[in-house]
Design an enzyme around this catalytic site. Structure first.
Site, mmCIF file in Angstrom:
data_model
loop_
_atom_site.group_PDB
_atom_site.id
_atom_site.type_symbol
_atom_site.label_atom_id
_atom_site.label_comp_id
_atom_site.label_asym_id
_atom_site.label_seq_id
_atom_site.Cartn_x
_atom_site.Cartn_y
_atom_site.Cartn_z
ATOM 1 N N ARG A 127 -1.161 3.717 2.922
ATOM 2 C CA ARG A 127 -2.178 2.858 3.539
ATOM 3 C C ARG A 127 -3.310 2.762 2.536
ATOM 4 O O ARG A 127 -3.810 3.781 2.067
ATOM 5 C CB ARG A 127 -2.651 3.507 4.839
ATOM 6 N N GLU A 185 -3.366 -7.743 10.985
ATOM 7 C CA GLU A 185 -2.022 -7.324 11.368
ATOM 8 C C GLU A 185 -1.038 -8.475 11.130
ATOM 9 O O GLU A 185 -1.432 -9.640 11.066
ATOM 10 C CB GLU A 185 -1.996 -6.901 12.841
ATOM 11 N N ARG A 238 1.031 7.994 7.171
ATOM 12 C CA ARG A 238 0.909 7.338 5.869
ATOM 13 C C ARG A 238 -0.119 8.063 5.015
ATOM 14 O O ARG A 238 -1.143 8.514 5.519
ATOM 15 C CB ARG A 238 0.459 5.874 6.033
#
Length: 166
Positions: free
Chosen positions: A38, A46, A81
Site C-alpha cells: 500500500r 477505489e 499490506r
C-alpha cells in the site's frame, strides 16, 4: 516523528488499484518473496469509484514491470499490506541504470489521482509533508484528474457509504 523505514529492491508485478501493488522481492529481503504494498501517505479512489480506473492505469504507467525501491514503515495495515514509499526510475529514463528518483505516491497526487493523507503526516519527514501537501493544493488549483469533478468524494468517505461485503 517519521518512522524508520526498511528499504529493499523489488520488481513490481501488478497494480491492484491506484494505491496498491504486488512486488517480487529478493529472498534475502523477505521470507515470502511476493509482497502486497500500500503506497504510504496517499489514498486513491477505489476501483468502483469515480476516477478509480484512471488511478489504477496511472499507477501502472508509473511502476509496472519496474524495479522499485520500497521504503516500508512500521507494521502492515489492517489488510496485511506493507505500507511503503515506492521509488522508481522516471519514464523519461530510457537507458539503464536509472536512478529511482520518482516517488510514485507523490506523482499520483500531482496527477490529481490520489489524496494526501495528512493523518499519517507524522510518518513523513517535514520535507515530504510539504511536498505532498503542495502537490495536492496545486492539483486542486489546476483541476487535475479527480479535481475536475465539482465535488470529488474522498475514498475514506466513499468506503463508508459502500462497505465491503463480508
Amino acid at each position: 516523528m517519521p518512522i524508520a523505514a526498511t528499504a529493499m529492491l523489488c520488481l513490481v508485478l501488478s497494480v491492484s488499484d491506484g494505491d496498491t501493488l504486488k512486488a517480487l522481492c529478493d529472498e534475502a529481503a523477505l521470507p515470502q518473496n511476493l509482497l502486497t504494498v500500500r503506497l504510504a501517505s496517499i489514498d486513491a479512489p477505489e476501483s468502483n469509484q469515480a476516477f478509480g480506473r484512471r488511478a489504477r492505469q496511472a499507477l501502472s504507467g508509473l511502476v509496472l514491470d519496474k524495479m522499485a525501491r520500497l521504503e516500508c514503515r512500521g507494521n502492515p495495515d489492517r489488510y496485511g499490506r506493507s505500507v511503503c514509499k515506492v521509488m522508481v526510475a522516471p519514464n523519461s529514463c530510457t537507458r539503464e541504470p536509472c536512478a529511482r528518483t520518482l516517488d510514485a505516491g507523490l506523482a499520483m497526487i500531482t496527477l490529481g489521482l490520489a489524496w494526501w493523507e495528512p493523518h499519517f503526516a507524522e510518518e513523513q519527514t517535514p520535507q515530504e509533508r510539504g511536498q505532498y501537501e503542495f502537490a495536492e493544493v496545486e492539483a486542486k488549483a489546476k483541476h487535475a484528474g479527480l479535481w475536475r469533478d465539482e465535488d470529488p468524494v474522498a475514498p475514506w468517505n466513499w468506503r463508508q457509504e459502500h462497505p465491503r461485503p463480508r
